[in-house]
Design an enzyme around this catalytic site. Structure first.
Site, short mmCIF file in Angstrom:
data_model
loop_
_atom_site.label_atom_id
_atom_site.label_comp_id
_atom_site.label_asym_id
_atom_site.label_seq_id
_atom_site.Cartn_x
_atom_site.Cartn_y
_atom_site.Cartn_z
N ASP A 1 0.82 -1.21 0.00
CA ASP A 1 0.00 0.00 0.00
C ASP A 1 0.86 1.27 0.00
O ASP A 1 1.71 1.44 0.88
CB ASP A 1 -0.89 -0.01 1.25
CG ASP A 1 -2.17 0.75 1.06
OD1 ASP A 1 -2.37 1.35 0.00
OD2 ASP A 1 -3.00 0.74 1.99
N ASP A 2 0.64 2.14 -0.97
CA ASP A 2 1.28 3.47 -1.02
C ASP A 2 2.79 3.41 -1.19
O ASP A 2 3.49 4.37 -0.84
CB ASP A 2 0.96 4.27 0.26
CG ASP A 2 -0.43 4.87 0.25
OD1 ASP A 2 -1.27 4.40 -0.55
OD2 ASP A 2 -0.70 5.78 1.05
N ASP B 1 0.38 -0.41 -5.08
CA ASP B 1 -0.90 -0.13 -5.75
C ASP B 1 -0.93 1.21 -6.47
O ASP B 1 -1.77 1.43 -7.34
CB ASP B 1 -2.08 -0.26 -4.78
CG ASP B 1 -2.00 0.71 -3.60
OD1 ASP B 1 -0.95 1.32 -3.37
OD2 ASP B 1 -3.03 0.82 -2.88
N HIS B 2 -0.02 2.12 -6.16
CA HIS B 2 0.15 3.39 -6.86
C HIS B 2 1.39 4.06 -6.30
O HIS B 2 2.03 3.54 -5.38
CB HIS B 2 -1.07 4.31 -6.69
CG HIS B 2 -1.55 4.39 -5.27
ND1 HIS B 2 -0.81 4.98 -4.26
CD2 HIS B 2 -2.67 3.91 -4.68
CE1 HIS B 2 -1.47 4.87 -3.12
NE2 HIS B 2 -2.59 4.21 -3.34
N HIS C 1 -9.76 -2.33 -1.14
CA HIS C 1 -9.65 -1.11 -0.34
C HIS C 1 -10.57 -1.16 0.88
O HIS C 1 -11.80 -1.21 0.75
CB HIS C 1 -10.00 0.10 -1.19
CG HIS C 1 -10.01 1.40 -0.45
ND1 HIS C 1 -8.90 1.87 0.22
CD2 HIS C 1 -10.99 2.32 -0.25
CE1 HIS C 1 -9.20 3.04 0.79
NE2 HIS C 1 -10.45 3.33 0.51
N CYS D 1 -6.14 4.06 -3.85
CA CYS D 1 -6.23 2.64 -3.47
C CYS D 1 -7.42 1.92 -4.10
O CYS D 1 -7.26 0.88 -4.74
CB CYS D 1 -6.31 2.52 -1.95
SG CYS D 1 -4.87 3.13 -1.07
#
Length: 464
Positions: free
Chosen positions: A42-43, A306-307, A136, A82
């Protein structure tokens, strides 16, 4: 005793020999059903060793995985948030097709017939388990998981926020690794590898850190003394040539203004670095457990963020933007017998490509309706020809097209940005208004989504 006719006997013998040889051929050409270890983080932006985003980052376990598989240095998310990113990669459907653009849009009500990646593996005879953050937050999908382990809560400082505000905060916590939620998630994976599995499996493990708030044990902060912290390279008035639609997304008067006025930039960077290194340690525990198990030789590993994430570039913090920092992701794939160890591919790929890639690698029937492209060819030959620019979408009608040289952004109001990554990797000079690049924009615009579905219904949501 009756002796069989010799001609008939020869015929029976020929048939028997033919069937035996046919069985042998089948045995040699039977396609194996590989296991899958699906690792979502995540992130996490490109501030990890193999992707070079921050010199001095400590990610030995991700580095080790990169030496085993193929690292995609131009990999991008379908959406820089997300919920839409995860929804897209798990359904194989673009945000512009589904209408799921933001974190406050539950995806299943508008995609009732979608067969998700784990659902498809279940339908094709796989044992499927999920643990941690795969979808999410509250939008986890019961239909996707025959077995699922919820995200455990991690310790927090006794008085929060410590440095920032709300959950935009960072601080050491008085805790051990084993107290953290991500450690407990990994324990589920380790236990899974210790068990006997009669069917091929799809195991999805989702890590929360480095998502905000950046609360991890003190030892990880100690690895990055404040005096050694390097802020990202920025220039004054970086938003000066960005159209109003882009400035509205950046919100320079929000997080960035708070960071600068309160002299928190180095502390925030320290918190992010510490959280990445904590996550790397847990990823290492998971990969070590796989390596020691009997499933090591026939398990595909897919690792991705995820990004991306901004830490002050373009006067912006967090994701939620169409620039390089928000959309570029770490992405590594190991495919037994196919990928070449320690390879690097510079082709533009997208997280939407995961679904069709895994179905091909695992020899499952082709899944119709997927909008990504299988990257199996690039696993075999990372430099193979590839004519698929990557598209990232943030909100209705806002898209970025990334080729190996260019980033082209077109907002819903028609305003544009264009950056030459060979000369300007920081995206400091917007070339969109320069007529000499009109043909470049026209070519890149051909990759913009033809469909822009209206926004899915929203709900009130307190956190990212």
């Amino acid at each position: 005793m009756t002796i069989p006719n010799y001609t008939v006997f020869k015929s029976y013998l020929a048939i028997l020999l033919y069937m035996t040889s046919l069985d042998s051929v089948f045995a040699q050409t039977a396609k194996p059903k590989y296991n899958v270890l699906f690792i979502a983080v995540d992130d996490m932006n490109d501030w990890v060793g193999p992707f070079g985003g921050y010199s001095g980052i400590k990610t030995p376990n991700i580095d080790k995985l990169a030496k085993k598989g193929v690292s995609f240095t131009r990999a991008y998310c379908a959406a820089p948030a997300c919920n839409p990113s995860r929804t897209a990669l798990l359904t194989g459907v673009r945000p512009s097709t589904s209408g799921v653009y933001h974190n406050n849009q539950p995806w299943r009500p508008v995609m009732q017939d979608a067969v998700t990646l784990p659902q498809y593996f279940t339908a094709n005879g796989y044992e499927v388990k999920g643990a941690g953050k795969i979808y999410h937050n509250t939008y986890n999908d019961d239909a996707s998981w025959p077995t699922y382990f919820e995200i455990p809560k991690s310790p927090e400082p006794p008085k929060a926020p410590v440095n920032g505000f709300a959950h935009f905060d960072w601080s050491p916590v008085n805790a051990k690794d084993e107290d953290m939620g991500d450690c407990k998630i990994v324990n589920e994976g380790i236990s899974f590898f210790d068990q006997k599995h009669d069917k091929p499996f799809f195991l999805a493990i989702g890590f929360t850190r480095p998502h905000l708030p950046w609360y991890v044990p003190q030892k990880y902060f100690d690895m990055y003394p404040l005096e050694s912290i390097k802020k990202p390279r920025v220039i004054d008035n970086d938003l000066g040539d960005v159209p109003p639609a882009g400035i509205k997304i950046a919100k320079p008067e929000g997080d960035h203004k708070f960071i600068v006025e309160n002299k928190q930039w180095e502390k925030a960077v320290q918190g992010y670095l510490a959280s990445i290194t904590f996550a790397d340690g847990q990823i290492g525990r998971l990969l070590d457990a796989l390596e020691k198990s009997k499933y090591a030789e026939n398990t595909i590993i897919v690792f991705f963020g995820d990004h991306g994430w901004h830490l002050g570039e373009k006067e912006h913090w967090r994701k939620f933007a169409l620039w390089e920092e928000a959309s570029r992701v770490p992405f590594i794939v190991y495919a037994p017998g196919l990928s070449k160890s320690g390879s690097i591919s510079e082709r533009t790929v997208n997280l939407l490509d995961i679904y069709p890639t895994l179905t091909e690698l695992c020899n499952l029937p082709n899944k119709k309706g997927l909008e990504g492209n299988s990257i199996a060819t690039l696993l075999k030959n990372p430099a193979a020809e590839w004519e698929h620019p990557s598209v990232t979408t943030h909100g209705f009608g806002n898209h970025a097209v990334r080729s190996e040289k260019w980033r082209y952004i077109r907002y819903n109001d028609g305003s544009e940005e264009l950056y030459d990554h060979e000369k300007d990797p920081q995206e400091w000079k917007n070339l969109a208004k320069d007529e000499q690049f009109a043909a470049v924009k026209t070519k890149l615009a051909k990759s913009l989504p033809a469909v822009n579905t209206k926004d899915a219904p929203t709900v009130k949501e307190g956190k990212e």
